[in-house]
Structures are given as structure tokens and as C-alpha cells.
Design a protein around this motif. Structure first.
Motif, short mmCIF file in Angstrom:
data_model
loop_
_atom_site.label_atom_id
_atom_site.label_comp_id
_atom_site.label_asym_id
_atom_site.label_seq_id
_atom_site.Cartn_x
_atom_site.Cartn_y
_atom_site.Cartn_z
N MET A 1 59.19 28.82 -9.10
CA MET A 1 60.38 29.67 -9.58
C MET A 1 60.74 30.59 -8.15
SD MET A 1 62.55 30.07 -11.61
CE MET A 1 63.64 31.10 -12.27
N LYS B 1 60.14 29.74 -5.00
CA LYS B 1 60.99 28.82 -4.10
C LYS B 1 62.49 28.75 -4.41
CE LYS B 1 56.91 26.10 -2.78
NZ LYS B 1 56.54 24.71 -2.88
N ILE B 2 63.00 28.63 -5.72
CA ILE B 2 64.25 28.40 -6.12
C ILE B 2 64.87 29.65 -5.77
CG2 ILE B 2 65.56 28.05 -7.92
CD1 ILE B 2 63.71 26.22 -9.06
N ILE C 1 65.57 30.01 -1.98
CA ILE C 1 66.36 29.31 -1.35
C ILE C 1 67.89 29.68 -1.77
CG2 ILE C 1 67.35 26.86 -1.60
CD1 ILE C 1 64.39 25.95 -2.09
N LEU C 2 67.97 29.99 -2.94
CA LEU C 2 69.16 30.50 -3.52
C LEU C 2 69.63 31.75 -2.59
CD1 LEU C 2 69.17 30.31 -7.33
CD2 LEU C 2 70.64 28.73 -5.83
N MET D 1 64.22 17.42 -12.82
CA MET D 1 65.53 18.30 -13.32
C MET D 1 66.60 17.59 -14.01
SD MET D 1 66.04 21.08 -10.16
CE MET D 1 67.77 20.25 -9.79
N TRP E 1 74.12 20.28 -12.80
CA TRP E 1 73.54 20.67 -11.89
C TRP E 1 74.50 20.32 -10.48
CZ3 TRP E 1 69.77 23.88 -10.59
CH2 TRP E 1 68.98 24.02 -11.67
#
Length: 86
Positions: free
Chosen positions: A1, A3-4, A7-8, A57, A73
Motif C-alpha cells: 500500500m 508503494k501505491i 507512486i500516486l 487487480m 482502473w
């Protein structure tokens, strides 16, 4: 989580404002949206051929493609980039 979130954060803080986009940037964004649509279409076609989705995902409990997740997505990615620049 983490990492996401990282990245965002990096994606959202590194985008140029929409008014600063040159024609080249707009063409690149349009190409990204078009290729995302092609990718979703190909994923839907492959789903009919008993090919298993490897991206966790996008798959459901029996390793088949969940097209609702794919479309969600893809739309989130395209719209998120647009909002980041707006």
C-alpha cells in the motif's frame, strides 16, 4: 500500500498544469487514452479464450478477467492523469 501511495504522490506532483501542455503533450495524452482503450478491448477478447489473468487487480476469484475492474482502473488512470494536470 505504501508503494501505491508513493507512486500516486510522485505522479500527481510531477504533472504540468493543463494550461502548460503543448500540442505534443496533448497528443501523448490522447495516445495514452487510445492505447488504454485498445488494451481493455484486447483483454476482453482474450477473456473469451480461456486465458487466465495474471494481474491480481483485474481478476476475480477463478482467475478470469473481471472486465468491470479493468474498465474502472483504466478510467481511473486516464481521469486521474487529467485531473492531476487540471
Amino acid at each position: 500500500m505504501r508503494k501505491i501511495i508513493l507512486i500516486l504522490f510522485l505522479c500527481l506532483t510531477s504533472c504540468a498544469h493543463l494550461s502548460e501542455w503543448k500540442t505534443h503533450d496533448k497528443v501523448l495524452y490522447g495516445s495514452y487514452v487510445t492505447l488504454s482503450a485498445v488494451d481493455a478491448y484486447q483483454t476482453a477478447q482474450w477473456n473469451r479464450k480461456e486465458i487466465h489473468e495474471m494481474n491480481p487487480m483485474f481478476r476475480n476469484h477463478d482467475d478470469q478477467v473481471d472486465m468491470n475492474k479493468v474498465v474502472a482502473w483504466k478510467l481511473a488512470g486516464c481521469y486521474g492523469l487529467y485531473l492531476a494536470a487540471y
